[in-house]
Design an enzyme around this catalytic site. Structure first.
Site, PDB file in Angstrom:
ATOM      1  N   THR A 643     -57.986 -19.941  26.633  1.00 42.91           N
ATOM      2  CA  THR A 643     -59.291 -20.635  27.163  1.00 42.91           C
ATOM      3  C   THR A 643     -60.524 -20.014  27.050  1.00 42.91           C
ATOM      4  OG1 THR A 643     -58.727 -19.352  29.182  1.00 42.91           O
ATOM      5  CG2 THR A 643     -57.802 -21.579  29.334  1.00 42.91           C
ATOM      6  N   GLU A 714     -71.005 -18.647  28.734  1.00 43.71           N
ATOM      7  CA  GLU A 714     -72.522 -19.121  28.053  1.00 43.71           C
ATOM      8  C   GLU A 714     -72.877 -18.259  26.875  1.00 43.71           C
ATOM      9  OE1 GLU A 714     -74.611 -20.466  31.281  1.00 43.71           O
ATOM     10  OE2 GLU A 714     -73.868 -18.932  32.631  1.00 43.71           O
TER      11      GLU A 714
END
Ligand code: MOS
Length: 747
Positions: A643, A714
Site C-alpha cells: 500500500t 504526499e
C-alpha cells in the site's frame, strides 16, 4: 519487530471493494429515504432580492424547499481553527443560507428535498432566485492591486512571513550569480471519484447519525454538532469507506450540516450527494497563485541568498494560503533567507488542503529555479543539490530527526541512469521527438496532530483481538496497515486480529491530514496493543498457576499468541491458557500517544526524496510525453510495502498530472469554474502514465513517533512536476514556468 510489520499484505477490504459489498455513505438503503439537492448561487457576488419556491414546492414528490428565509440558523459562526489538526475543523468561516449575501458562485441558496433524486434535481431547477449582482473578483490579476500581507495563513497555523535568516537583501546584492523568476499556477481541484456525500438520520429522541464521506469521523462529529448546537453525545458519524479525498474531505464544509437540518425538517432520513459540478464549488481547491524566487549563488553554485514570495487568491473572509514557502525554505543550506505571503480577496470559496498542500507548488518553484541555476553555472543538477545539501535544519540549526536524502539521490540516479548526462539542451532526438531528462528534490513536513491520539485493544478468551480507532478508510490501505501494527504489537498472527475504524464513537484519532494518518493511528494502535501485551505478561508472571510465574517480564516475548521466555522458549503459555485459567472472557487496554510539539521539540521534521524524469516533446506539435519516472523516498518505517508503494506511485502520477494536465479554469464573466466536469478537467489515464519506478530508503527515526513512521501520502507528488519541467527544458531549451505546461506554451 515481527515480520508482519512492513509486509506486502493484501488489503483486508479488497474483497469487499472488488465485489461491491463495501458500503459508501451514499449507498445506504433506508426506509423513507428522501433526497436533498442543493441550489447554488448563479452569481459570484451580490444579494438575493427574491426567491420564488412556489413551483418547486408543488412539484411531484417534493417534501420541502428550504432557503435562508426558513432554514433554522446555525448555532455558531464557523471559524477556521488556528491549527492544522483542530478537531473542530470547519472548511471556512462562513456558513451559507444565514442571510441574503452571496460571496461566491455555487454558494448554496436553497435545499430541495424530494422522494427521489430525479424529482429533487428537477424541482431544484424550478427554484427562481433573483439577485442584485455586484462586481466580482475571481482572478488573481483582478485583485493584485489590493493584495495585503496576512498576519497568519493556513487556518491560522503559520505566520504570514516565513522565519527569515541572515540578510537576504545584502546576500542577493553581493551574489556573483543572480536569478529572479516567477512561477504561475492554475488552481486545482481534488476530484475524488466519490463526491462528497452525507446521509442524515434523526431518531425520535433527537439523536443524529451522519453517514458522511470524511477524512475524520470525529472532526465531522465535533464540527457539525457545534453548528447544530447539539451535544456531541447526540451525534454519531459513520464513515467506513470513503472513495478518495486528497484534502477536499479533510475539513468540514456546509453539506453535512445542511443534510442534517433538512432531515430534521422533513422528519425522515435525507441523503445529500454533491454533483460533480458542485464539487468544484463546495469543498475548496488549490488556490490560484504566483511564486517569485530570487536567488543568489557563488560561481560554484552554492546558494548565498534566497527570497521566496507568494501571492494567491483567497475568499472574502479567510486568510487561507497553502504553505508553499516552508518546505522549500529548509531544502538547502542558505545563510540568507526571507519569504512572505500576500493574499488577494476574491469571490471564491476558501481554498483548502490539496495533496501535498504547499509543498507541491513551493518545491516546483525552487526546484525549477535550481535547474536554472545548474544551467547558468554549468554544474550538473544533481551535483548542485549535493553541494547545497542541508546537513541540519537550516531554519533552526537543529538536527533532522532522520533524513536519507543523499541516499535517495544516489539510488535514484542509479535506477534512472543519470550519470553521463549531456547537460546541453535540445541534443537528443528520437524521430520527431526531442528527448530530455531532469531531476528534482522532494520534501514534505512530518506533521502531527496536537491532541492525543487514542486506540483500544481487546483480546478475547479464544485468543483473537479487536483493535479500534476512529479513522476512516479513504483508500490508503489504513485498515490493512493498522491490522499489521496491531498483530505486531500484540504478538498475534495477522488473521487473529480485526481492526475496526470508521465511526466517531471509537477512540479519537484526528482527521487523516498532512500525511499524518498512518503515523497518528499506528502510534495509538501500537501503544494500545503493547500495553495490552505487557498487561497480560504481567498477569502471567504474577500468576502462581503460570509456567512464567516469577519470570522477568522484560525477558518475555510473545509470538503467535504465546508468551515465552526469550532465553528458554519452551517455558511459556498462550494468552488463551492464561485467560481461560482465570475465567476471563476478555481483557482490554487503551493506548494514548501525545505527538511531538509543532516546533519539532529540537529536531527538524521532514520527509525527503528524489525525483527523476525523462520526457519526449514533439518538436512540431509541442506534445509532451513522460517516458520514465523514478522516485526514491525515505519515509521512515513502511507499514505495508504494497500500500505504501501504491501511495507513492499515485503521488507521482498526480505530480505528472500537476505538470501537464490539471487546471481549473475560472470564467470571470460568470465567476464559475468553466471546466467543472471530469470530461473537461484533465487527469492522466493509463496511457499517460509511463514506466514508473518507486523505491524507498530505510531510515530509522526514533523521534517522530513510536514506530518511526514519517508518512507516504504526499511526498510522492512533491518534486515530480519540477523534474518533468526540467526535463522539458533539457529536451527543448524552453523553460516553462507556468503549470500546467501546455502545448500552447511550448509552441
Ligand atoms: Mo491532505 S491534502 O493534507 O488531506
Amino acid at each position: 519487530m515481527s515480520p508482519v510489520l512492513g509486509a506486502a499484505v493484501e488489503r483486508v477490504d479488497g474483497m469487499a471493494k472488488t465485489t461491491g459489498t463495501a458500503r459508501y455513505s451514499g449507498e445506504l438503503n433506508l426506509p423513507n429515504l428522501a433526497h436533498a439537492v442543493l441550489v447554488g448561487a448563479r452569481v459570484p457576488s451580490g444579494r438575493i432580492i427574491g426567491i420564488d419556491c412556489r413551483r418547486a414546492s408543488v412539484a411531484d414528490g417534493v417534501h420541502a424547499v428550504l432557503t435562508h428565509l426558513d432554514l433554522p440558523p446555525v448555532a455558531v459562526r464557523p471559524r477556521l481553527f488556528p491549527g492544522l489538526f483542530g478537531l473542530v475543523a470547519h472548511g471556512q468561516s462562513f456558513f451559507p443560507m444565514q442571510d441574503d449575501v452571496v460571496h461566491y458562485a455555487g454558494q448554496p441558496v436553497a435545499v430541495v428535498v424530494a422522494d427521489t433524486i430525479e424529482r429533487a434535481e428537477h424541482a431544484a431547477t424550478l427554484v427562481e432566485v433573483n439577485y442584485a449582482e455586484t462586481p466580482s473578483v475571481t482572478l488573481l490579476d483582478q485583485a493584485r492591486d489590493q493584495s495585503y500581507e496576512p498576519e497568519k495563513i493556513f487556518g491560522g497555523m503559520l505566520p504570514g512571513r516565513s522565519p527569515s535568516r541572515g540578510d537576504p537583501e545584502a546576500g542577493l546584492r553581493d551574489a556573483a550569480i543572480r536569478l529572479d523568476v516567477t512561477y504561475r499556477y492554475a488552481p486545482n481541484h481534488h476530484n475524488p471519484i466519490e463526491p462528497s456525500t452525507t446521509t442524515a438520520v434523526w431518531d425520535d429522541r433527537d439523536r443524529l447519525t451522519l453517514y458522511d464521506a470524511t477524512q475524520g469521523p470525529t472532526a465531522t462529529q465535533l464540527s457539525v454538532s457545534e453548528l447544530l448546537g447539539l451535544s456531541p453525545t447526540r451525534l454519531r458519524v459513520v464513515s467506513h469507506f470513503v472513495g478518495g479525498s486528497f484534502g477536499c474531505k479533510a475539513l468540514i464544509w456546509a453539506h453535512p450540516t445542511l443534510a442534517a437540518l433538512a432531515a430534521r425538517q422533513v422528519g425522515r432520513p435525507v441523503r445529500l450527494v454533491l454533483s460533480r459540478d458542485q464539487m468544484f464549488h463546495s469543498c475548496g481547491h488549490r488556490e490560484e497563485q504566483e511564486q517569485r524566487i530570487s536567488l543568489g549563488a557563488d560561481p560554484d553554485g552554492r546558494l548565498t541568498a534566497l527570497r521566496h514570495d507568494k501571492i494567491s487568491l483567497t475568499s472574502h473572509y479567510d486568510d487561507w494560503a497553502e504553505p508553499s514557502l516552508e518546505t522549500p525554505s529548509v531544502l538547502y543550506t542558505c545563510p540568507n533567507y526571507a519569504g512572505g505571503y500576500r493574499l488577494a480577496r476574491g469571490n471564491i470559496i476558501s481554498p483548502t488542503f490539496t495533496r501535498a498542500p504547499g509543498a507541491a507548488t513551493g518545491v516546483f518553484a525552487l526546484e525549477s529555479a535550481m535547474d536554472e541555476l545548474a544551467c547558468e553555472t554549468g554544474i550538473d543538477p544533481l551535483e548542485l543539490r549535493l553541494r547545497n545539501h542541508a546537513d541540519v535544519d537550516p531554519t533552526s540549526g537543529n538536527p533532522w530527526s532522520s533524513k536519507g536524502l543523499r541516499e535517495c539521490y544516489q539510488r535514484g540516479a542509479e535506477l534512472f541512469g543519470w550519470a553521463g548526462r549531456d547537460p546541453r539542451p535540445g541534443q537528443r532526438r528520437d524521430g520527431d521527438w526531442l528527448v530530455g531528462t531532469g531531476m528534482a528534490s522532494a520534501a514534505y513536513p512530518v506533521a502531527a496532530p496536537m491532541n492525543p491520539q487514542r486506540a483500544r485493544a481487546r483480546l478475547y478468551g479464544d485468543g483473537s483481538a479487536v483493535v479500534e480507532a476512529g479513522i476512516a478508510e479513504f483508500g490508503t490501505g489504513a485498515l490493512t496497515a493498522m491490522t499489521q501494527v496491531a498483530a505486531d504489537g500484540l504478538g498475534l498472527p495477522f488473521d487473529r486480529v480485526r481492526f475496526v475504524g470508521g465511526t466517531s464513537d471509537l477512540p479519537n484519532i484526528a482527521a487523516a491530514v498532512g500525511s499524518a494518518g498512518a503515523s497518528s493511528t499506528s502510534s495509538a494502535v501500537h501503544l494500545a496493543c503493547t500495553a495490552l501485551r505487557d498487561q497480560l505478561v504481567a498477569q502471567a508472571v504474577a500468576d502462581a498457576g503460570s509456567p512464567l510465574h516469577g519470570a522477568d517480564p522484560g525477558g518475555i516475548v510473545v509470538r503467535d499468541g504465546r508468551m515465552c521466555r526469550r532465553d528458554s522458549p519452551e517455558v511459556g503459555e498462550s494468552y488463551v491458557e492464561l485467560l481461560q485459567r482465570n475465567h476471563l472472557p476478555d481483557v482490554d487496554a487503551l493506548g494514548s500517544w501525545q505527538p511531538p510539539p509543532p516546533d519539532g521539540g529540537g529536531y527538524g521534521l521532514h520527509t525527503f526524496g528524489a525525483q527523476f524524469a525523462e520526457v519526449a516533446v514533439d518538436a512540431d506539435l509541442g506534445l509532451v510525453r513522460v517516458r520514465r519516472l523514478v522516485g526514491v523516498f525515505a519515509p521512515g518505517r513502511i507499514l505495508n510495502r504494497r500500500t505504501a508503494h501504491s501511495q507513492l506511485l499515485g503521488g507521482m502520477i498526480w505530480g505528472l498530472s500537476q505538470a501537464l494536465l490539471e487546471a481549473s479554469r475560472m470564467d470571470p464573466h460568470t465567476g464559475r469554474w468553466a471546466n467543472a466536469s471530469l470530461a473537461d478537467y484533465l487527469v492522466p489515464v493509463n496511457a499517460d502514465a509511463p514506466e514508473i519506478v518507486v523505491d524507498t530508503i530505510e531510515v530509522a527515526d526514533s523521534v517522530v513517533n513510536p514506530l518511526g513512521v514519517k508518512g507516504v501520502g504526499e511526498i510522492g507528488i512533491v518534486g515530480t512536476a519540477a523534474a518533468i519541467a526540467n526535463a522539458v527544458h533539457h529536451a527543448t531549451g524552453r523553460r516553462i514556468r507556468d503549470l500546467p505546461i501546455t502545448v500552447e506554451a511550448l509552441l
